[in-house]
Scaffold this motif. Structure first.
Motif, PDB file in Angstrom:
ATOM      1  N   TYR A 101      22.785  -4.669   4.146  1.00 12.59           N
ATOM      2  CA  TYR A 101      22.249  -5.852   3.482  1.00 12.59           C
ATOM      3  C   TYR A 101      22.668  -5.891   2.024  1.00 12.59           C
ATOM      4  N   ASN A 102      23.036  -4.743   1.443  1.00  5.46           N
ATOM      5  CA  ASN A 102      23.451  -4.736   0.048  1.00  5.46           C
ATOM      6  C   ASN A 102      24.769  -5.471  -0.164  1.00  5.46           C
ATOM      7  N   ARG A 103      25.490  -5.747   0.908  1.00  7.46           N
ATOM      8  CA  ARG A 103      26.724  -6.505   0.759  1.00  7.46           C
ATOM      9  C   ARG A 103      26.443  -7.974   0.539  1.00  7.46           C
ATOM     10  N   GLU A 149      35.402  13.525   1.444  1.00  6.93           N
ATOM     11  CA  GLU A 149      35.369  13.648  -0.007  1.00  6.93           C
ATOM     12  C   GLU A 149      35.524  12.303  -0.704  1.00  6.93           C
ATOM     13  N   ARG A 150      35.641  11.237   0.050  1.00  4.04           N
ATOM     14  CA  ARG A 150      35.678   9.895  -0.512  1.00  4.04           C
ATOM     15  C   ARG A 150      34.430   9.140  -0.056  1.00  4.04           C
ATOM     16  N   PHE A 151      34.020   8.139  -0.829  1.00  5.38           N
ATOM     17  CA  PHE A 151      32.725   7.507  -0.597  1.00  5.38           C
ATOM     18  C   PHE A 151      32.826   5.985  -0.693  1.00  5.38           C
ATOM     19  N   HIS A 152      32.035   5.290   0.127  1.00  4.90           N
ATOM     20  CA  HIS A 152      31.890   3.841   0.061  1.00  4.90           C
ATOM     21  C   HIS A 152      30.647   3.507  -0.759  1.00  4.90           C
ATOM     22  N   LEU A 153      30.798   2.606  -1.706  1.00  2.25           N
ATOM     23  CA  LEU A 153      29.683   2.227  -2.575  1.00  2.25           C
ATOM     24  C   LEU A 153      28.825   1.182  -1.873  1.00  2.25           C
ATOM     25  N   LEU A 154      27.585   1.534  -1.579  1.00  2.00           N
ATOM     26  CA  LEU A 154      26.683   0.634  -0.865  1.00  2.00           C
ATOM     27  C   LEU A 154      25.803  -0.174  -1.813  1.00  2.00           C
ATOM     28  N   ASP A 155      25.354   0.474  -2.871  1.00  2.00           N
ATOM     29  CA  ASP A 155      24.443  -0.192  -3.814  1.00  2.00           C
ATOM     30  C   ASP A 155      24.724   0.323  -5.219  1.00  2.00           C
ATOM     31  N   GLY A 156      24.889  -0.608  -6.176  1.00  2.10           N
ATOM     32  CA  GLY A 156      25.139  -0.196  -7.554  1.00  2.10           C
ATOM     33  C   GLY A 156      26.503  -0.607  -8.063  1.00  2.10           C
ATOM     34  N   HIS A 157      27.039  -1.709  -7.524  1.00  2.00           N
ATOM     35  CA  HIS A 157      28.384  -2.147  -7.928  1.00  2.00           C
ATOM     36  C   HIS A 157      28.458  -2.454  -9.423  1.00  2.00           C
ATOM     37  N   VAL A 158      27.424  -3.094  -9.944  1.00  4.81           N
ATOM     38  CA  VAL A 158      27.442  -3.430 -11.374  1.00  4.81           C
ATOM     39  C   VAL A 158      27.398  -2.160 -12.217  1.00  4.81           C
ATOM     40  N   ARG A 159      26.513  -1.228 -11.863  1.00  4.55           N
ATOM     41  CA  ARG A 159      26.383   0.013 -12.634  1.00  4.55           C
ATOM     42  C   ARG A 159      27.691   0.806 -12.654  1.00  4.55           C
ATOM     43  N   VAL A 160      28.315   0.940 -11.484  1.00  3.32           N
ATOM     44  CA  VAL A 160      29.566   1.707 -11.405  1.00  3.32           C
ATOM     45  C   VAL A 160      30.679   0.991 -12.161  1.00  3.32           C
ATOM     46  N   ALA A 213      36.633   7.642  -9.372  1.00  8.10           N
ATOM     47  CA  ALA A 213      37.886   7.321  -8.686  1.00  8.10           C
ATOM     48  C   ALA A 213      37.779   7.518  -7.174  1.00  8.10           C
ATOM     49  N   ASP A 214      36.806   8.324  -6.734  1.00  3.82           N
ATOM     50  CA  ASP A 214      36.632   8.584  -5.302  1.00  3.82           C
ATOM     51  C   ASP A 214      35.620   7.648  -4.655  1.00  3.82           C
ATOM     52  N   ILE A 215      35.100   6.685  -5.425  1.00  2.00           N
ATOM     53  CA  ILE A 215      34.108   5.737  -4.898  1.00  2.00           C
ATOM     54  C   ILE A 215      34.780   4.400  -4.648  1.00  2.00           C
ATOM     55  N   MET A 216      34.691   3.916  -3.397  1.00  3.95           N
ATOM     56  CA  MET A 216      35.351   2.662  -3.004  1.00  3.95           C
ATOM     57  C   MET A 216      34.313   1.548  -2.877  1.00  3.95           C
ATOM     58  N   PRO A 217      34.340   0.541  -3.760  1.00  4.57           N
ATOM     59  CA  PRO A 217      33.368  -0.568  -3.676  1.00  4.57           C
ATOM     60  C   PRO A 217      33.545  -1.355  -2.383  1.00  4.57           C
ATOM     61  N   LEU A 218      32.437  -1.904  -1.888  1.00  2.90           N
ATOM     62  CA  LEU A 218      32.500  -2.751  -0.697  1.00  2.90           C
ATOM     63  C   LEU A 218      32.763  -4.209  -1.052  1.00  2.90           C
ATOM     64  N   VAL A 236      25.802   5.721  -2.130  1.00  4.64           N
ATOM     65  CA  VAL A 236      27.114   5.764  -1.484  1.00  4.64           C
ATOM     66  C   VAL A 236      26.964   6.340  -0.081  1.00  4.64           C
ATOM     67  N   ALA A 237      28.016   6.182   0.721  1.00  2.68           N
ATOM     68  CA  ALA A 237      28.083   6.816   2.044  1.00  2.68           C
ATOM     69  C   ALA A 237      29.451   7.448   2.179  1.00  2.68           C
ATOM     70  N   ARG A 238      29.510   8.583   2.822  1.00  4.89           N
ATOM     71  CA  ARG A 238      30.782   9.282   2.993  1.00  4.89           C
ATOM     72  C   ARG A 238      31.718   8.498   3.910  1.00  4.89           C
ATOM     73  N   ASP A 239      33.004   8.503   3.574  1.00  4.71           N
ATOM     74  CA  ASP A 239      33.997   7.899   4.449  1.00  4.71           C
ATOM     75  C   ASP A 239      34.086   8.726   5.730  1.00  4.71           C
ATOM     76  N   LYS A 240      34.178   8.069   6.861  1.00  3.32           N
ATOM     77  CA  LYS A 240      34.162   8.779   8.144  1.00  3.32           C
ATOM     78  C   LYS A 240      35.410   9.635   8.359  1.00  3.32           C
ATOM     79  N   LYS A 241      36.527   9.258   7.729  1.00  5.73           N
ATOM     80  CA  LYS A 241      37.771  10.016   7.913  1.00  5.73           C
ATOM     81  C   LYS A 241      37.975  11.047   6.811  1.00  5.73           C
TER      82      LYS A 241
END
Length: 296
Positions: A103-105, A68-79, A24-29, A60-65
């Motif tokens: 580039y993963n986008r 505790e929340r994360f942006h999903l960089l690679d693995g959209h299908v798996r998640v 729930a804390d992972i935000m897909p790109l 994933v990468a941490r949200d700058k603000k």
């Protein structure tokens, strides 16, 4: 950050430890297209996760603000698969620089070489080939073929192809080439965005004997003279390509500066009114250029 003796500092690409993160804390790109959800690859990955679990952790990468929340960089299908089957958490690698993975986008990580690496990792963890075949919904011979996919491919060529959708039979043809020629052939395929078997066969046919792994090549339907001509034309094409490649950086910079200047001109209302009154055709072309920059 770590420093190599006698070298510049090197930024770490990932945090020291992987994290178990609530989905729930992972935000897909990106949103997966319906075609992806219905694809054979999606079904294979779902079957693999159900059978042997996650082999390659999402990135994933941490949200700058909110750290505790994360942006999903690679693995959209798996998640997506984990979320749909009700999993609450997933172990992820945490990248320290999200720009390194932009580039993963644009590309799918489910390329043939990624699948090859996944199979090797599973086998290293002790997963039997029969179980992998069941997980991926393929026969055992396919698993063995993919396990040996990169035998005869030099590491540099494999690295260039890692995110490309290269057919297995194309990779088989590249094995006929010596390492330096493999790299050249892959660079040409990437530049032309063509990875087909027929294009690879033409590159092999245009390769001098000295750059082949074994003996004289035989190309059905071509005489020795025609093969020699193809070799010369291919060499000329590669020389022209290298020249264009060397000039690309400078030309691209000039283009960016020119487009930026045109865009600034069009932000001036007085300039736009003058062009509209006296040079409507020029204004139209300038507007097209500005729109291309916005689209990019």
């Amino acid at each position: 950050m770590r420093t190599l003796r006698g070298a510049a500092t090197v930024e770490r690409g990932f945090e020291d430890a992987s994290l178990r993160i609530p989905i729930a804390d992972i935000m897909p790109l990106k949103v997966l297209a319906p075609a992806v959800l219905k694809s054979v690859k999606y079904a294979q990955i779902a079957a693999s996760i159900n059978e042997v679990g996650i082999i390659e952790p999402p990135v994933v990468a941490r949200d700058k603000k909110d750290r505790e929340r994360f942006h999903l960089l690679d693995g959209h299908v798996r998640v997506d698969i984990l979320a749909k089957r009700g999993d609450a958490e997933v172990v992820c690698l945490v990248a320290t620089d999200d720009e390194a993975f932009t580039y993963n986008r644009r590309v799918s990580r489910i390329a043939i070489i990624q699948e090859h690496k996944m199979i090797l990792k599973a086998i290293e963890k002790g997963v039997p080939e029969e179980r992998l075949a069941k997980a991926l919904n393929v026969n055992i011979s396919s698993i063995r073929h993919k396990k040996a996919l990169l035998d005869g491919i030099c590491p540099e060529a494999a690295e260039l192809m890692k995110d490309k959708h290269v057919p297995i039979n194309t990779i088989g043809l590249l094995k006929q080439l010596k390492p330096v020629r493999q790299i050249e052939a892959v660079e040409l395929m990437i530049a032309m965005n063509r990875f087909t078997f027929n294009y690879a066969r033409s590159l092999v046919a245009a390769t001098p004997e000295s750059q082949l792994v074994r003996g004289r090549k035989s190309v059905r339907g071509l005489t020795d003279e025609q093969i020699s001509l193809m070799e010369n034309e291919s060499a000329q094409l590669e020389r022209e390509f290298r020249t264009i490649e060397q000039d690309y950086g400078t030309d691209h910079l000039d283009l960016v500066l020119a487009v930026g200047y045109v865009t600034r001109l069009l932000s001036n209302a007085r300039v736009v009114r003058y062009l509209a009154s006296n040079h409507a055709d020029v204004l139209l072309e300038f507007q097209k250029i500005a729109e291309l920059q916005k689209a990019a």
